[in-house]
Design a protein around this motif. Structure first.
Motif, PDB file in Angstrom:
ATOM      1  N   LEU A  15      44.987  72.499  77.131  1.00 23.04           N
ATOM      2  CA  LEU A  15      44.313  72.473  75.826  1.00 23.04           C
ATOM      3  C   LEU A  15      43.934  73.874  75.360  1.00 23.04           C
ATOM      4  O   LEU A  15      43.635  74.082  74.176  1.00 23.04           O
ATOM      5  N   VAL A  58      39.591  71.399  68.649  1.00 19.56           N
ATOM      6  CA  VAL A  58      39.831  70.776  69.947  1.00 19.56           C
ATOM      7  C   VAL A  58      40.627  69.489  69.784  1.00 19.56           C
ATOM      8  O   VAL A  58      41.563  69.210  70.548  1.00 19.56           O
ATOM      9  N   GLN A  61      44.232  70.097  69.292  1.00 14.99           N
ATOM     10  CA  GLN A  61      44.867  70.407  70.568  1.00 14.99           C
ATOM     11  C   GLN A  61      45.146  69.137  71.372  1.00 14.99           C
ATOM     12  O   GLN A  61      46.220  68.994  71.966  1.00 14.99           O
ATOM     13  N   ILE A  62      44.182  68.222  71.392  1.00 14.88           N
ATOM     14  CA  ILE A  62      44.389  66.943  72.081  1.00 14.88           C
ATOM     15  C   ILE A  62      45.567  66.198  71.460  1.00 14.88           C
ATOM     16  O   ILE A  62      46.405  65.625  72.166  1.00 14.88           O
TER      17      ILE A  62
END
Length: 315
Positions: A15, A58, A61-62
């Motif tokens: 990540l 975030v 990215q996941i």
């Protein structure tokens, strides 16, 4: 998806986000959301729960690293590359009977345990990573409309459901597609009662703690207008006349009264740029289904307005 995440270090590395940041966000997730109200096509309001800059980074990215690798059923027609309302509607073109079912308050009823169990499965993730990732994708213990991870999660979550329903329908020569929480079935139904499908879907959804919205259940036969994700499929795919008429009317008023006056007269609370981008999206939707010269001119006019306002990116 063959890649596994049994170590926190692997998750952290892939990540490209420090574990401290991941846990910091997950421990105070609700503080990283704000509400945004948008107008629905029927005139009502939809409340979106939108993540802030650090959380959305975030979640993206996941999405890119983990969720994009997970399988999506061929019966799902939303949120994946190449999907569209037309792709959802076209398989049902000119079929005698169309059944439309809707999952009641779908996003609100997708719970943390459901996401942890069906999306971040124990055969691919350690228990601690399952908990962490599920928390990072939830808000108030449900799936937030407005988070970039929610569309992919909805498809992954319903992967087995789609395949079970799709295979059941295939054996009965029934066409099935799902567009987010809208399910569509079509065929001649000479040997099958539409009620059989409704019972089957109810039974399968019950395993997820989900339910059909009875008020939105529709069974349409020959002689009735069959509209699927906004597209009429009686003869050839067409965006509904009412939808096109509203755009034509808006363009007329913009030309007659000017953009500022038109927006003021409608009581719209959007900025000029927000309104124009929304209008451009609706025009492009029409053109994705029907190449109509009149609407190509509308698109050019709206793009011209936006460029005049200083919008430089590609439109």
């Amino acid at each position: 998806m063959k890649h596994t995440y049994f170590e926190l270090e692997t998750l952290e590395k892939d990540l490209n986000v420090h574990a401290k940041t991941l846990y910091g966000l997950s421990n105070n997730i609700n503080a990283h959301y704000h509400s945004r109200i948008i107008k629905k096509s029927n005139g009502g309001d939809r409340v979106l729960s939108v993540p802030d800059f650090i959380l959305v980074k975030v979640q993206n990215q996941i999405n890119d690293v983990i969720l994009s690798r997970m399988p999506v059923s061929v019966y799902s027609k939303a949120y994946s590359a190449g999907d569209s309302p037309l792709g959802n509607a076209a398989p049902h073109l000119r079929n005698d009977t169309v059944i439309k079912l809707d999952i009641r308050q779908f996003f609100d009823h997708v719970t943390y345990p459901l996401v942890k169990e069906k999306v971040f499965r124990k055969e691919l993730f350690s228990e601690s990573n399952r908990i962490l990732l599920s928390l990072l994708c939830m808000y108030n213990e449900s799936l937030p409309q407005g988070a970039p991870t929610s569309p992919a999660i909805s498809n992954i979550l319903l992967y087995d459901f789609d395949n079970r329903i799709g295979e059941w329908c295939r054996q009965r020569n029934i066409i099935y597609t799902r567009y987010c929480d809208d399910m569509t079935f079509s065929g001649d139904f000479e040997n099958w009662d539409p009620i059989d499908i409704i019972r089957k879907v109810k039974l399968e959804l019950k395993q997820y703690g989900l339910f059909i919205n009875g008020r939105k259940t529709k069974i349409l036969h020959n002689g009735q207008r069959k509209k699927i994700t906004g597209i009429v499929v009686n003869d050839k795919p067409n965006v509904s006349i009412d939808y096109r008429k509203k755009i034509r009317q808006e363009m007329h008023y913009i030309r007659k009264y000017g953009l500022k006056n038109h927006i003021r007269k409608t009581g719209c609370d959007k900025s000029e740029m927000e309104y124009l981008r929304s209008l451009l999206g609706r025009i492009n939707y029409v053109l994705s289904v029907n190449r109509i010269e009149e609407y190509e001119r509308y698109r050019d006019d709206v793009v011209s307005y936006l460029r005049h306002m200083g919008l430089r990116q590609d439109l």
